[in-house]
Motif scaffolding. Structure first.
Motif, PDB file in Angstrom:
ATOM      1  N   TYR A  12       0.827  -1.209   0.000  1.00 50.39           N
ATOM      2  CA  TYR A  12       0.000   0.000   0.000  1.00 50.39           C
ATOM      3  C   TYR A  12       0.861   1.258   0.000  1.00 50.39           C
ATOM      4  O   TYR A  12       0.611   2.193  -0.785  1.00 50.39           O
ATOM      5  CB  TYR A  12      -0.929  -0.004   1.210  1.00 50.39           C
TER       6      TYR A  12
ATOM      7  N   TRP B 276       2.546   1.670  -3.390  1.00 46.64           N
ATOM      8  CA  TRP B 276       1.569   2.054  -4.416  1.00 46.64           C
ATOM      9  C   TRP B 276       1.233   3.544  -4.312  1.00 46.64           C
ATOM     10  O   TRP B 276       1.145   4.237  -5.332  1.00 46.64           O
ATOM     11  CB  TRP B 276       0.315   1.206  -4.240  1.00 46.64           C
ATOM     12  N   CYS B 277       1.038   4.044  -3.103  1.00 44.79           N
ATOM     13  CA  CYS B 277       0.757   5.474  -2.916  1.00 44.79           C
ATOM     14  C   CYS B 277       1.949   6.336  -3.314  1.00 44.79           C
ATOM     15  O   CYS B 277       1.784   7.402  -3.941  1.00 44.79           O
ATOM     16  CB  CYS B 277       0.376   5.757  -1.463  1.00 44.79           C
TER      17      CYS B 277
ATOM     18  N   TRP C 152      -0.588   8.677   1.849  1.00 42.83           N
ATOM     19  CA  TRP C 152      -1.144   7.431   2.335  1.00 42.83           C
ATOM     20  C   TRP C 152      -2.209   7.663   3.404  1.00 42.83           C
ATOM     21  O   TRP C 152      -3.106   6.846   3.581  1.00 42.83           O
ATOM     22  CB  TRP C 152      -0.045   6.529   2.903  1.00 42.83           C
TER      23      TRP C 152
ATOM     24  N   LEU D 268      -8.585   4.184  -3.117  1.00 43.06           N
ATOM     25  CA  LEU D 268      -8.556   2.912  -2.402  1.00 43.06           C
ATOM     26  C   LEU D 268      -9.221   1.811  -3.222  1.00 43.06           C
ATOM     27  O   LEU D 268      -8.780   0.653  -3.198  1.00 43.06           O
ATOM     28  CB  LEU D 268      -9.245   3.054  -1.051  1.00 43.06           C
TER      29      LEU D 268
ATOM     30  N   PHE E   6      -6.704   0.760  -5.729  1.00 46.50           N
ATOM     31  CA  PHE E   6      -5.691  -0.098  -5.116  1.00 46.50           C
ATOM     32  C   PHE E   6      -6.223  -1.521  -4.941  1.00 46.50           C
ATOM     33  O   PHE E   6      -5.502  -2.507  -5.162  1.00 46.50           O
ATOM     34  CB  PHE E   6      -5.276   0.477  -3.758  1.00 46.50           C
ATOM     35  N   ARG E   7      -7.495  -1.635  -4.583  1.00 42.61           N
ATOM     36  CA  ARG E   7      -8.093  -2.961  -4.450  1.00 42.61           C
ATOM     37  C   ARG E   7      -8.080  -3.708  -5.776  1.00 42.61           C
ATOM     38  O   ARG E   7      -7.710  -4.891  -5.842  1.00 42.61           O
ATOM     39  CB  ARG E   7      -9.526  -2.819  -3.940  1.00 42.61           C
TER      40      ARG E   7
ATOM     41  N   LEU F 260      -5.819  -6.015   2.141  1.00 47.26           N
ATOM     42  CA  LEU F 260      -6.774  -4.937   2.414  1.00 47.26           C
ATOM     43  C   LEU F 260      -7.144  -4.888   3.900  1.00 47.26           C
ATOM     44  O   LEU F 260      -7.331  -3.796   4.462  1.00 47.26           O
ATOM     45  CB  LEU F 260      -8.035  -5.138   1.570  1.00 47.26           C
TER      46      LEU F 260
ATOM     47  N   MET G  78      -4.264  -3.148   5.692  1.00 46.41           N
ATOM     48  CA  MET G  78      -4.277  -1.710   5.387  1.00 46.41           C
ATOM     49  C   MET G  78      -5.403  -1.002   6.145  1.00 46.41           C
ATOM     50  O   MET G  78      -5.197   0.092   6.706  1.00 46.41           O
ATOM     51  CB  MET G  78      -4.455  -1.528   3.881  1.00 46.41           C
TER      52      MET G  78
END
Length: 338
Positions: free
Chosen positions: A4, A7-8, A15, A23, A26-27, A58, A61
């Motif tokens: 996570y 990716w951010c 973040w 979000l 990202f999923r 997930l 996170m």
């Protein structure tokens, strides 16, 4: 969390305030981007993350972002978008709490709908069938070992004979672990490329049936020559290997002696029980009957002895008569006119 945060960072997002739409992206990214190859082989096979694995990422996170609300790292608006209340319709009796407050739980909004496949396992009958269908003693030993210890396939196939300590005391082999056991090591030089998952070595206790199947495997290995064994015929066995074989043989002899003594004691007890049931009077009567029967047989034998002598004399006379008859026939043939 590393997935996570990375990716951010790659997309220039904060973040702590990514936005619900990001979000969701990202999923979807977790299950749509191919995973890197695990090794040098099969690079052409494309793998994707499963929905269950994505849910685990997930969940971690979400818990991290909800934790960040307390210290002030994450706003409450982000926290409200990550979870929502859910009313449980089905609940065990007496477990709903006072006023039914325990029936309302918090549910994550970012997750994939998955079904629990359950745990796949073999029944005892299926394991016994596998043991019977195994073609050699080695495969039977491996099946029994995995059944008794729960070892993984890679750990079992990567095991060597030096890892098997089936004696009650293995200190002479340099091992201070008590009782029969096996050692699990992670090796990268196995000929069959078997690799244990755990990097830390450990010991696993084994049962008595594992020792029995391992003994059968050793006998089969010694009886069937292979190229490696032929090449090693000129080499002597190591002292540790000889000591292990001798100790296992002594253990087996000890077990056989115990079993022999148990059978002998059981036989004596059974015979003693039978004798106890017979009174002394009955034993005396039976002995008298046998003695009288023996005397009767001796008398009959004495009466038959003269008959035997007469039969022997008759046989001698018959043999003499046959000899005389043959001589007469020969003399008659010689005086017959030509």
């Amino acid at each position: 969390m590393a997935l996570y945060l990375t990716w951010c960072d790659e997309r220039g997002l904060r973040w702590s305030e990514p936005g619900f739409e990001n979000l969701l992206r990202f999923r979807d990214w977790l299950v749509s981007v191919p995973l890197p190859s695990r090794g040098r082989k099969n690079r052409s096979v494309i793998r994707f993350r499963q929905d269950g694995s994505a849910n685990a990422v997930l969940g971690t996170m979400t818990q991290f972002l909800l934790f960040g609300v307390g210290p002030g790292w994450v706003s409450e608006q982000v926290a409200l978008s990550l979870a929502k209340p859910k009313f449980l319709r089905f609940w065990p009796d007496g477990a709903a709490g006072e006023g039914g407050g325990a029936r309302v739980v918090t549910e994550r909004t970012l997750r994939f709908a998955t079904t629990d496949p359950g745990i796949e396992y073999l029944t005892p009958d299926q394991v016994e069938l596998m043991i019977r269908m195994a073609r050699n003693a080695r495969d039977r030993f491996l099946i029994v070992l995995m059944r008794a210890t729960g070892m993984r396939i890679g750990e079992t196939l990567g095991m060597r004979r030096a890892d098997v300590h089936l004696l009650a005391d293995s200190r002479d082999l340099g091992c201070h672990v008590n009782g029969p056991h096996v050692h699990v090591h992670r090796r990268r030089d196995n000929a069959n490329n078997a690799l244990a998952k755990s990097r830390k070595p450990r010991t696993v206790p084994v049962t008595a049936d594992v020792a029995g199947y391992y003994r059968d495997y050793q006998w089969e290995r010694e009886a069937i020559p292979d190229p490696v064994a032929k090449a090693a015929q000129g080499r002597r066995a190591s002292p540790a290997s000889l000591h292990t074989d001798l100790a296992m043989a002594l253990e087996e002899i000890k077990e056989l002696r115990v079993e022999r003594d148990q059978l002998r004691a059981a036989m004596r007890q059974h015979l003693g029980h039978q004798l106890d049931q017979i009174s002394n009077r009955k034993l005396t009567e039976r002995i008298t009957e046998l003695t009288e029967a023996n005397r009767k047989l001796e008398r009959e034998l004495a009466q038959l002895r003269p008959l035997a002598d007469q039969i022997q004399e008759l046989q001698q006379d018959l043999a003499t008569a046959r000899t005389s008859l043959r001589q007469m026939i020969r003399d008659g043939n010689q005086h017959k006119p030509t």
